[in-house]
Design a protein around this motif. Structure first.
Motif, PDB file in Angstrom:
ATOM      1  N   SER A  11       0.817  -1.085   0.012  1.00  0.00           N
ATOM      2  CA  SER A  11      -0.086  -0.092   0.041  1.00  0.00           C
ATOM      3  C   SER A  11       0.757   1.198   0.069  1.00  0.00           C
ATOM      4  O   SER A  11       0.499   2.312  -0.662  1.00  0.00           O
ATOM      5  N   SER A  52      -3.577  -1.163  -5.436  1.00  0.00           N
ATOM      6  CA  SER A  52      -4.594  -0.625  -6.350  1.00  0.00           C
ATOM      7  C   SER A  52      -4.440  -0.875  -7.927  1.00  0.00           C
ATOM      8  O   SER A  52      -5.425  -1.152  -8.637  1.00  0.00           O
ATOM      9  N   GLU A  55      -5.171  -4.668  -8.503  1.00  0.00           N
ATOM     10  CA  GLU A  55      -6.470  -5.050  -8.559  1.00  0.00           C
ATOM     11  C   GLU A  55      -7.078  -4.475 -10.073  1.00  0.00           C
ATOM     12  O   GLU A  55      -8.042  -4.997 -10.642  1.00  0.00           O
ATOM     13  N   SER A  61     -10.911  -7.687  -6.615  1.00  0.00           N
ATOM     14  CA  SER A  61     -10.394  -6.975  -5.200  1.00  0.00           C
ATOM     15  C   SER A  61      -9.853  -8.051  -4.571  1.00  0.00           C
ATOM     16  O   SER A  61     -10.329  -9.096  -4.477  1.00  0.00           O
TER      17      SER A  61
END
Length: 133
Positions: A11, A52, A55, A61
């Motif tokens: 992240s 992200s 994904e 997801s």
């Protein structure tokens, strides 16, 4: 099939790049601001994928563990027991989270565990002799 590399879905890409490059000595293969970062350690490809971006690419997801992640570990080897202690001290002083200080295990390995900025486990260990592949 041949193992090509190992990847983590991250992240905070800048924090993870700094940790693996500056603390653990992985070599970065391109610019830090790319969606997927390729790092090399001892000839092994190590990938960091932005969650992200991954994904979007896979049209799925995923669920992510928060905190200390006990699903996998990255194992790093040093040649001597003293190096286990030295590296543990060095990288915890540089911000790695201590999970288990160095211990000599019943099977003859000296080992310790730390966590990267996103909670992935990293083992530093030695059997008291140079690494053999």
């Amino acid at each position: 099939m041949h193992l090509d590399g190992f990847g983590l879905l991250v992240s905070d890409m800048p924090a993870m790049i700094r940790f693996y490059r500056d603390v653990l000595g992985f070599e970065i293969k391109e610019s830090e601001d790319t969606e997927n970062v390729y790092l090399i350690k001892d000839g092994t490809l190590f990938l960091l994928y932005g969650r992200s971006d991954f994904e979007k690419m896979t049209d799925h997801s995923y669920e992510y563990i928060k905190g200390l992640n006990g699903h996998s570990e990255i194992a790093l080897y040093v040649d001597t027991f003293d190096e286990v202690d030295t590296e543990y001290s060095r990288i915890t002083e540089m911000g790695a989270k201590s999970v288990m200080p160095p211990r000599t295990m019943p099977w003859g390995q000296r080992t310790c565990y730390v966590a990267d900025p996103e909670g992935n486990l990293i083992e530093i260990g030695s059997f008291g002799k140079p690494f053999e592949r």
